[in-house]
Design a protein around this motif. Structure first.
Motif, mmCIF file in Angstrom:
data_model
loop_
_atom_site.group_PDB
_atom_site.id
_atom_site.type_symbol
_atom_site.label_atom_id
_atom_site.label_comp_id
_atom_site.label_asym_id
_atom_site.label_seq_id
_atom_site.Cartn_x
_atom_site.Cartn_y
_atom_site.Cartn_z
ATOM 1 N N ASP A 307 0.845 -1.187 0.000
ATOM 2 C CA ASP A 307 0.000 0.000 0.000
ATOM 3 C C ASP A 307 0.884 1.242 0.000
ATOM 4 O O ASP A 307 1.926 1.264 0.668
ATOM 5 N N VAL A 308 0.460 2.267 -0.744
ATOM 6 C CA VAL A 308 1.107 3.566 -0.637
ATOM 7 C C VAL A 308 0.436 4.289 0.514
ATOM 8 O O VAL A 308 -0.714 4.721 0.419
ATOM 9 N N THR A 309 1.158 4.437 1.620
ATOM 10 C CA THR A 309 0.577 5.019 2.834
ATOM 11 C C THR A 309 0.965 6.477 3.040
ATOM 12 O O THR A 309 0.396 7.157 3.906
ATOM 13 N N GLY A 310 1.917 6.956 2.260
ATOM 14 C CA GLY A 310 2.321 8.348 2.373
ATOM 15 C C GLY A 310 2.972 8.819 1.094
ATOM 16 O O GLY A 310 3.519 8.017 0.332
ATOM 17 N N GLY A 323 3.727 0.364 2.568
ATOM 18 C CA GLY A 323 3.471 -0.599 3.637
ATOM 19 C C GLY A 323 3.360 -1.990 3.049
ATOM 20 O O GLY A 323 2.525 -2.240 2.175
ATOM 21 N N ASP A 324 4.201 -2.903 3.489
ATOM 22 C CA ASP A 324 4.210 -4.285 3.001
ATOM 23 C C ASP A 324 3.085 -5.054 3.682
ATOM 24 O O ASP A 324 3.082 -5.206 4.910
ATOM 25 N N GLY A 331 8.642 1.023 3.985
ATOM 26 C CA GLY A 331 9.825 1.405 3.232
ATOM 27 C C GLY A 331 9.532 2.619 2.389
ATOM 28 O O GLY A 331 8.409 3.133 2.378
ATOM 29 N N GLU A 332 10.547 3.092 1.680
ATOM 30 C CA GLU A 332 10.401 4.266 0.844
ATOM 31 C C GLU A 332 10.750 3.940 -0.600
ATOM 32 O O GLU A 332 11.605 3.099 -0.879
ATOM 33 N N LEU A 333 10.101 4.639 -1.494
ATOM 34 C CA LEU A 333 10.435 4.581 -2.917
ATOM 35 C C LEU A 333 10.520 6.007 -3.428
ATOM 36 O O LEU A 333 9.557 6.768 -3.322
#
Length: 432
Positions: A307-310, A323-324, A331-333
């Protein structure tokens, strides 16, 4: 500013309202001559943002605007091919599904071929206000346009489609760094591709996969990564038994089903329309990943069950927090551009919600014949097209039921006019 009056006003010159226009010309020519379709763009283009060169439609050419209702109609897709001199070539192609661009061309041809219904382009609707008679009954609608003009009508049909779904997490990012699929072709040319851009595609279905392929073509040297909540990409559920739920005749079964049964049907049909990819797209995309891995390039990325949480900016970078779903880890991308293959908002379009609030309705419900339930005496009526999946089934937003639905709406309007004949005294349509 100018004001004009018509009897029937249809908002949006997409497939739904063009099918209605054809039904009016064939089934109710007198009403057709008092009907106007308004379109905010300067022409008719189907799926404007994703009209990619090689993209195919996902439905048979026989599910055009009219054939399933009237196979002899001069407005059919085959009639269009004959008029364009391509009928032999299309038959020789041996395909049930045309190119998406060909469907778009067909829709413009239909709009140009209408003889009684008028189509006006560059007319952007900004608001709709109900009009009441001296006895308090609703008699029609006053529609405001962006240029200040207004149009009065007794019958209003809204077929402008759903609003694009932009997840809230992305709303704070610079607008020029986020492109939803509905705007891809309009905006991608303005993206500076003078360096190997990091491109993130959000979504795990057909539109996301098409965005991924389009980025590889339009942004040479880019490094695209797909992010999805699912365990991986899947094909459409397309068994012939499942496809019977797209029949126009199934709308009655769905409409009459209990709420729990409707929810189950929609959930199980998700992969038949929203949650999957066309087989050719799936195969092509896998081959691209295979070649990338085989050559050891590592240019293509895919992150599943996340999920993209931020989302925030850090200098020139966009930083996405992931979020895994398997481990709960975050983690960050870092990326340069976000492409959203996130589909459409399943709520009613904002225009309709605002109108419902203005009418004091505690909910938006439509009859089996797509007429909004106003909860008060009315000699005018409003119809909603393409936004009634919850009550009419998953085919409601697709081409599959257009021919039958347009006839049902036409017949309901004719019955309403008979019940309330005062509407026949409305002024005739002026030249568009």
């Amino acid at each position: 500013m100018a004001h004009r009056t018509v009897e029937l006003l249809a908002v949006g010159a997409g497939p739904a309202n063009l099918a209605l226009a054809v039904a009016l010309e064939e089934l109710a020519p007198e009403l057709a001559g008092r009907t106007l379709v308004v379109e905010r763009e300067e022409n008719v283009v189907w799926q404007r943002g994703m009209l990619l060169p090689d993209a195919l439609s996902q439905v048979s050419f026989l599910k055009d605007l009219v054939t399933m209702r009237n196979p002899r109609s001069g407005f059919s897709f085959l009639s269009f091919l004959q008029a364009r001199g391509r009928l032999d070539a299309f038959v020789n192609l041996g395909s049930w599904v045309p190119y998406r661009s060909e469907i778009s061309e067909y829709l413009q041809w239909v709009a140009d071929s209408l003889e009684q219904v008028s189509v006006a382009y560059g007319r952007d609707v900004t608001s709709v206000t109900p009009v009441y008679g001296s006895g308090g009954e609703l008699t029609g609608w006053n529609v405001a346009l962006a240029d200040g003009d207004t149009i009065g009508c007794r019958y209003l049909v809204i077929g402008a489609g759903r609003d694009a779904h932009v997840p809230a997490v992305f709303e704070g990012l610079p607008a020029e760094r986020v492109i939803h699929s509905t705007e891809y072709l309009q905006r991608i040319a303005s993206v500076q591709a003078d360096r190997p851009l990091r491109v993130t595609v959000v979504g795990g279905a057909q539109s996301a996969a098409e965005l991924f392929g389009a980025a590889l073509r339009d942004l040479p040297g880019c490094r695209p990564t797909m992010i999805m909540r699912s365990i991986g990409l899947n094909g459409y559920e397309s068994s012939k038994f499942t496809n019977e739920l797209f029949y126009a005749s199934f709308v009655d079964d769905f409409y009459e089903a209990a709420p729990d049964a409707r929810r189950q049907l929609l959930a199980e049909m998700h992969r038949a329309n929203y949650g999957g990819l066309a087989p050719a797209t799936l195969d092509s995309l896998y081959r691209q990943f295979y070649q990338d891995r085989r050559d050891g390039i590592g240019r293509l990325g895919m992150i599943t069950m996340s999920d993209v949480t931020g989302a925030a900016t850090d200098g020139d970078d966009i930083v996405l927090t992931l979020g895994d779903r398997r481990t709960g880890a975050t983690g960050e991308l870092r990326t340069d551009l976000v492409l959203l293959g996130t589909g459409f908002d399943q709520a009613m379009p904002r225009m309709v919600r605002d109108l419902g609030a203005g009418l004091g309705l505690d909910g938006l419900r439509v009859s089996r014949n797509y007429r909004l339930e106003l909860g008060r005496p009315a000699t005018g009526a409003l119809y909603l097209q393409g936004v009634n999946e919850a009550t009419h089934g998953i085919a409601d937003s697709l081409l599959s039921v257009l021919a039958a639905r347009s006839a049902e709406i036409t017949e309901d309007i004719l019955a309403h006019r008979t019940e309330h004949p005062a509407g026949d005294r409305e002024p005739a349509l002026a030249t568009a």
